[in-house]
Write a protein that holds these residues in place. Structure first.
Motif, PDB file in Angstrom:
ATOM      1  N   GLY A  45       8.843  19.912  -3.388  1.00 38.86           N
ATOM      2  CA  GLY A  45       7.560  19.274  -3.656  1.00 38.86           C
ATOM      3  C   GLY A  45       6.640  19.297  -2.453  1.00 38.86           C
ATOM      4  N   ASP A  46       5.385  18.923  -2.684  1.00 36.99           N
ATOM      5  CA  ASP A  46       4.389  18.838  -1.608  1.00 36.99           C
ATOM      6  C   ASP A  46       4.392  17.414  -1.063  1.00 36.99           C
ATOM      7  OD1 ASP A  46       3.509  21.491  -2.006  1.00 36.99           O
ATOM      8  OD2 ASP A  46       2.263  20.837  -3.696  1.00 36.99           O
ATOM      9  N   PRO A  47       4.702  17.245   0.223  1.00 38.92           N
ATOM     10  CA  PRO A  47       4.788  15.882   0.767  1.00 38.92           C
ATOM     11  C   PRO A  47       3.428  15.210   0.870  1.00 38.92           C
ATOM     12  CG  PRO A  47       5.088  17.510   2.515  1.00 38.92           C
ATOM     13  CD  PRO A  47       5.024  18.272   1.233  1.00 38.92           C
ATOM     14  N   VAL A  48       3.407  13.924   0.569  1.00 41.71           N
ATOM     15  CA  VAL A  48       2.204  13.124   0.717  1.00 41.71           C
ATOM     16  C   VAL A  48       2.626  11.775   1.272  1.00 41.71           C
ATOM     17  CG1 VAL A  48       2.343  12.259  -1.665  1.00 41.71           C
ATOM     18  CG2 VAL A  48       0.160  12.205  -0.462  1.00 41.71           C
ATOM     19  N   ARG A  49       1.827  11.228   2.186  1.00 42.27           N
ATOM     20  CA  ARG A  49       2.187   9.932   2.760  1.00 42.27           C
ATOM     21  C   ARG A  49       1.897   8.816   1.772  1.00 42.27           C
ATOM     22  NH1 ARG A  49       0.877   5.336   4.986  1.00 42.27           N
ATOM     23  NH2 ARG A  49       2.353   4.496   6.516  1.00 42.27           N
ATOM     24  N   GLY A  50       2.838   7.904   1.673  1.00 37.69           N
ATOM     25  CA  GLY A  50       2.651   6.717   0.851  1.00 37.69           C
ATOM     26  C   GLY A  50       3.745   5.719   1.158  1.00 37.69           C
ATOM     27  N   ASP A  51       3.387   4.447   1.112  1.00 38.96           N
ATOM     28  CA  ASP A  51       4.351   3.377   1.384  1.00 38.96           C
ATOM     29  C   ASP A  51       4.061   2.243   0.410  1.00 38.96           C
ATOM     30  OD1 ASP A  51       5.842   1.218   2.345  1.00 38.96           O
ATOM     31  OD2 ASP A  51       5.496   1.703   4.451  1.00 38.96           O
ATOM     32  N   GLU A  54       2.424  -0.764   1.670  1.00 40.46           N
ATOM     33  CA  GLU A  54       1.049  -0.613   2.150  1.00 40.46           C
ATOM     34  C   GLU A  54       0.202  -0.118   0.974  1.00 40.46           C
ATOM     35  OE1 GLU A  54       0.807   1.948   5.560  1.00 40.46           O
ATOM     36  OE2 GLU A  54       2.552   1.040   6.512  1.00 40.46           O
ATOM     37  N   PRO A  55      -0.222  -1.012   0.083  1.00 42.40           N
ATOM     38  CA  PRO A  55      -0.910  -0.605  -1.143  1.00 42.40           C
ATOM     39  C   PRO A  55      -2.059   0.390  -0.956  1.00 42.40           C
ATOM     40  CG  PRO A  55      -0.367  -2.929  -1.262  1.00 42.40           C
ATOM     41  CD  PRO A  55       0.004  -2.476   0.135  1.00 42.40           C
ATOM     42  N   PRO A  56      -2.894   0.277   0.110  1.00 46.32           N
ATOM     43  CA  PRO A  56      -3.977   1.264   0.248  1.00 46.32           C
ATOM     44  C   PRO A  56      -3.475   2.710   0.350  1.00 46.32           C
ATOM     45  CG  PRO A  56      -4.403  -0.628   1.653  1.00 46.32           C
ATOM     46  CD  PRO A  56      -3.006  -0.797   1.134  1.00 46.32           C
ATOM     47  N   SER A  57      -2.248   2.899   0.870  1.00 42.66           N
ATOM     48  CA  SER A  57      -1.719   4.256   1.023  1.00 42.66           C
ATOM     49  C   SER A  57      -1.373   4.896  -0.324  1.00 42.66           C
ATOM     50  CB  SER A  57      -0.467   4.243   1.911  1.00 42.66           C
ATOM     51  OG  SER A  57       0.649   3.679   1.228  1.00 42.66           O
ATOM     52  N   VAL A  59      -3.255   4.987  -2.984  1.00 41.06           N
ATOM     53  CA  VAL A  59      -4.432   5.552  -3.659  1.00 41.06           C
ATOM     54  C   VAL A  59      -4.416   7.074  -3.563  1.00 41.06           C
ATOM     55  CG1 VAL A  59      -6.945   5.655  -3.699  1.00 41.06           C
ATOM     56  CG2 VAL A  59      -5.797   3.470  -3.251  1.00 41.06           C
ATOM     57  N   GLU A  60      -4.263   7.598  -2.350  1.00 45.21           N
ATOM     58  CA  GLU A  60      -4.245   9.055  -2.166  1.00 45.21           C
ATOM     59  C   GLU A  60      -2.981   9.666  -2.776  1.00 45.21           C
ATOM     60  OE1 GLU A  60      -4.206  12.454   1.371  1.00 45.21           O
ATOM     61  OE2 GLU A  60      -4.571  10.353   1.894  1.00 45.21           O
ATOM     62  N   ALA A  61      -1.847   8.982  -2.620  1.00 49.28           N
ATOM     63  CA  ALA A  61      -0.585   9.526  -3.133  1.00 49.28           C
ATOM     64  C   ALA A  61      -0.636   9.725  -4.645  1.00 49.28           C
ATOM     65  CB  ALA A  61       0.569   8.600  -2.758  1.00 49.28           C
ATOM     66  N   LEU A  62      -1.272   8.801  -5.362  1.00 48.91           N
ATOM     67  CA  LEU A  62      -1.301   8.842  -6.828  1.00 48.91           C
ATOM     68  C   LEU A  62      -2.510   9.578  -7.390  1.00 48.91           C
ATOM     69  CD1 LEU A  62      -0.154   5.172  -7.436  1.00 48.91           C
ATOM     70  CD2 LEU A  62       0.978   7.165  -8.435  1.00 48.91           C
ATOM     71  N   ASP A  63      -3.466   9.904  -6.565  1.00 54.58           N
ATOM     72  CA  ASP A  63      -4.713  10.508  -7.037  1.00 54.58           C
ATOM     73  C   ASP A  63      -4.443  11.799  -7.828  1.00 54.58           C
ATOM     74  OD1 ASP A  63      -7.527  10.846  -7.255  1.00 54.58           O
ATOM     75  OD2 ASP A  63      -7.419  12.377  -5.689  1.00 54.58           O
ATOM     76  N   GLY A  64      -4.861  11.816  -9.087  1.00 53.66           N
ATOM     77  CA  GLY A  64      -4.722  13.013  -9.907  1.00 53.66           C
ATOM     78  C   GLY A  64      -3.381  13.189 -10.578  1.00 53.66           C
ATOM     79  N   CYS A  65      -2.430  12.304 -10.302  1.00 54.66           N
ATOM     80  CA  CYS A  65      -1.086  12.451 -10.884  1.00 54.66           C
ATOM     81  C   CYS A  65      -1.075  12.018 -12.355  1.00 54.66           C
ATOM     82  CB  CYS A  65      -0.070  11.621 -10.106  1.00 54.66           C
ATOM     83  SG  CYS A  65       0.318  12.290  -8.478  1.00 54.66           S
TER      84      CYS A  65
END
Length: 302
Positions: A45-51, A54-57, A59-65
């Protein structure tokens, strides 16, 4: 129920997550692997930062999923119930905000909520909280998952390999329905986008119901020896977890949380998953042989 966009896998470097990510890629899905350290991630898979803490992180991780797998727990923390509840609530809300169509979660088998251990009650609570943002959640509940790297399996393997005989607590007589990790992965991938899986809870298990003592003896038999087991009723969960930490490398807190759960019978009562994802699960002995082969291969590499 169809999903556009990539599939997010949380806990992608973990015991189940890395296997699911690999199986999804093999099935032709675009996979986004969520990790706290994407620069160090070398799995599928393509790695993406998310924790999840840390709820703000998220947003980018889930974008478009289009869909997301949730393999997150804090079993090694004394405060795991609060941590896991906060994380599930945040993830469910973020998934809803991102327009995710399905969340798939691997929870724990067990009957009446009131009789569950704190660990299993927490897993059950997470099931509900993941739907906080309105996304349908598909839950698979499993007991002991047999495979190299799984904490319950590692505890079993190390006890058998390190001890010539065992003085054991009463929970070794509790019945469970172990399942091979490869079969769990088949179920998890099979429910993705399946119209009959939306918003449902399924129970998954292997073909045999065994006590923990049976499981220990069967592992010993696969390895070509016998394992005398002498139950001691007075061995408390606290003493059991300290005993486990002496004999195995399982974290003491994680061991305590697992031991608490082992007093609960975890047997499949509803096998409707087999209508949705039909196949014949692996026998316990074959699951053990596969896990031991992976363990030996990892030792040769390491």
């Amino acid at each position: 129920m169809t999903h556009d966009g990539p599939v997010l896998v949380t806990g992608a470097s973990g015991f189940v997550g890395r296997r699911v990510a690999a199986a999804l890629e093999e099935a032709g899905h675009a996979v986004r692997a969520m990790t706290r350290r994407p620069e160090a991630y070398d799995g599928p898979g393509d790695p993406v930062r998310g924790d999840v803490h840390e709820p703000p992180s998220l947003v980018e991780a889930l974008d478009g999923c289009g869909a997301a797998y949730y393999f997150v727990h804090s079993l090694d923390s004394a405060d795991f119930e609060r941590l896991d509840a906060d994380a599930a609530r945040a993830f469910g809300q973020a998934a809803g905000d991102a327009g995710v169509k399905q969340i798939i979660y691997l929870g724990g088998l067990g009957g009446d909520f009131d009789r569950l251990s704190s660990h299993l009650r927490s897993r059950r609570e997470v099931e509900g909280l993941l739907g906080a943002g309105g996304v349908p959640v598909t839950v698979l509940r499993a007991g002991i998952v047999v495979g190299h790297g799984g904490i319950s399996w590692e505890m079993t393997r190390q006890l058998v390999q390190h001890l010539p005989a065992m003085v054991t607590p009463r929970w070794v007589s509790t019945r469970t329905q172990p399942i091979a990790v490869d079969d769990v992965v088949r179920y998890l991938v099979g429910v993705l986008g399946h119209p009959d899986a939306e918003g449902r809870v399924f129970e998954v298990g292997g073909p045999e119901v065994l006590s923990y003592a049976d499981m220990l003896r069967r592992v010993a038999k696969v390895e070509g020896r016998t394992l005398p087991i002498i139950p001691v009723p007075l061995l408390s969960p606290g003493l059991s977890s300290r005993w486990l930490s002496l004999v195995t490398d399982v974290d003491t807190q994680a061991g305590r949380n697992l031991v608490d759960s082992m007093a609960t019978e975890v047997v499949v009562q509803d096998d409707s998953i087999r209508d949705v994802v039909p196949f014949e699960p692996m026998s316990y002995d074959d699951a053990v042989r596969t896990a031991l082969a992976e363990w030996r291969q990892s030792r040769r590499k390491g």
